[in-house]
Design an enzyme around this catalytic site. Structure first.
Site, mmCIF file in Angstrom:
data_model
loop_
_atom_site.group_PDB
_atom_site.id
_atom_site.type_symbol
_atom_site.label_atom_id
_atom_site.label_comp_id
_atom_site.label_asym_id
_atom_site.label_seq_id
_atom_site.Cartn_x
_atom_site.Cartn_y
_atom_site.Cartn_z
ATOM 1 N N LYS A 1 0.872 -1.178 0.000
ATOM 2 C CA LYS A 1 0.000 0.000 0.000
ATOM 3 C C LYS A 1 0.913 1.233 0.000
ATOM 4 O O LYS A 1 1.118 1.872 1.029
ATOM 5 C CB LYS A 1 -0.907 -0.024 1.238
ATOM 6 C CG LYS A 1 -2.125 -0.932 1.028
ATOM 7 C CD LYS A 1 -2.925 -1.066 2.303
ATOM 8 C CE LYS A 1 -3.693 0.175 2.660
ATOM 9 N NZ LYS A 1 -4.906 0.399 1.868
HETATM 10 C C1 LIG Z 1 -6.567 0.053 -3.500
HETATM 11 C C2 LIG Z 1 -7.236 -0.800 -2.465
HETATM 12 N N1 LIG Z 1 -7.814 -1.958 -2.834
HETATM 13 C C3 LIG Z 1 -8.408 -2.769 -1.941
HETATM 14 C C4 LIG Z 1 -8.465 -2.443 -0.597
HETATM 15 C C5 LIG Z 1 -9.089 -3.388 0.392
HETATM 16 O O1 LIG Z 1 -8.105 -3.959 1.181
HETATM 17 P P1 LIG Z 1 -8.393 -4.420 2.688
HETATM 18 O O2 LIG Z 1 -9.550 -5.345 2.627
HETATM 19 O O3 LIG Z 1 -7.151 -5.096 3.127
HETATM 20 O O4 LIG Z 1 -8.696 -3.189 3.462
HETATM 21 C C6 LIG Z 1 -7.901 -1.238 -0.168
HETATM 22 C C7 LIG Z 1 -7.971 -0.845 1.242
HETATM 23 O O5 LIG Z 1 -7.041 -0.809 1.952
HETATM 24 C C8 LIG Z 1 -7.252 -0.406 -1.113
HETATM 25 O O6 LIG Z 1 -6.681 0.737 -0.731
#
Ligand SMILES: Cc1ncc(COP(=O)(O)O)c(C=O)c1O
Length: 300
Positions: free
Chosen positions: A153
């Protein structure tokens, strides 16, 4: 001003949130050389329930490696627990841990620069409307893993999410659906996407330039436990528009139904979405013993 939790963690110390400030020359601010996580804390009866902290800590540790910084998942996990303890929140909140390049330098690079780990928290309810959302197709394409490492991220990569979300809202929609550079469905601005077709749950695979969502992984496990067949594979645009059910998943978004994409409305019964949504709500609050392995309780 949002309701931030009282203490933040910065430069190795828990300090009052208002004192947790960094320099205008911080490298991460200029080049996006940071990586973040995001977790919900659910407060009930002097207990804070944290969902899949191990996986969140692991993903952040891996993101840090992409920034050439080593921090163990154990260190991240322990600091988050300490952060919760010192704050003693009395309402549900969101924890934002961040690894960032703290050097005051202006050269776009990653090596030979100092990094730091910070955490802050904010009171938090629903990010998207719980009754479901409308989506448009974004004109912005999800980046490809060959230009941005999408398994982390990485803060800088979120400019695409920001552009997509604002474009969607300006066009009168709640959310954006981004396609990948191969023209297949990728995800929302900060959430993964699922469709249901003829009783099968389908989601883009992890090689489709998506973020490997922790909620996504949880939904796949829940669906399989319910006996629903799951397929992880490319999804075409027309397949999405003709799906029986569509929903989004993410830590902030939780599990939220999509009511409309562009001018296509989804009016079906949503049997699978409703089951998964209910189970997910219960386990997030630590009320479903079948998934207790995903829950960490901190007593405050
Ligand atoms: C680009 C993106 N995709 C998907 C997600 C979903 O990920 P998670 O379920 O780990 O929060 C997130 C959130 O953090 C995100 O920023």
């Amino acid at each position: 001003m949002k309701n931030f939790l009282r203490y933040a963690y910065l430069k190795g110390k828990m300090i009052p949130f208002n004192d947790a400030n960094i320099s205008v020359a911080t490298h991460a601010l200029h080049y996006g050389t940071a990586a973040f996580g995001g977790m919900r804390g659910i407060v009930k009866d002097k207990n804070v329930t944290l969902f899949r902290i191990r996986e969140h800590a692991h993903r952040l540790s891996q993101s840090a490696r992409l920034l050439l910084y080593e921090i163990s998942p154990e260190k991240i996990e322990d600091t988050i627990k300490e952060f919760v303890l010192i704050n003693r929140p009395n309402t549900d909140f969101y924890i934002r841990p961040l690894i960032y390049t703290s050097s005051l330098e202006f050269s776009p690079r990653l090596h030979d620069l100092e990094k730091d780990f910070l955490i802050y928290g904010v009171e938090f309810g629903d990010y998207l409307k719980s009754e479901g959302v409308t989506c448009c197709f974004s004109s912005w394409i999800r980046q490809q893993d060959s230009s941005v490492p999408l398994r982390g991220k990485i803060s800088g990569s979120y400019i695409t999410s920001c552009l997509a979300k604002s474009e969607a809202v300006e066009r009168g929609f709640d959310e954006a659906i981004l396609m990948n550079s191969r023209g297949k469905v990728a995800e929302g601005s900060a959430m993964n996407i699922f469709i249901v077709k003829s009783g099968r749950l389908i989601t883009p695979s992890i090689n489709e330039d998506i973020l490997e969502g922790i909620t996504r992984d949880s939904i796949i496990v829940i669906a399989r436990d319910l006996g629903v067949p799951v397929e992880e594979r490319p999804i075409d645009r027309s397949e999405l528009l003709l799906a029986d059910e569509v929903f989004l998943s993410g830590t902030a978004a939780k599990v939220v139904g999509v009511n409309k994409i562009e001018n296509y409305t989804f009016k079906g019964e949503r049997l699978i979405f409703n089951k998964i949504k209910d189970i997910f709500a219960g386990l997030l609050a630590g009320e479903d013993s079948r998934y207790d392995k995903w829950i960490t309780r901190v007593s405050i």
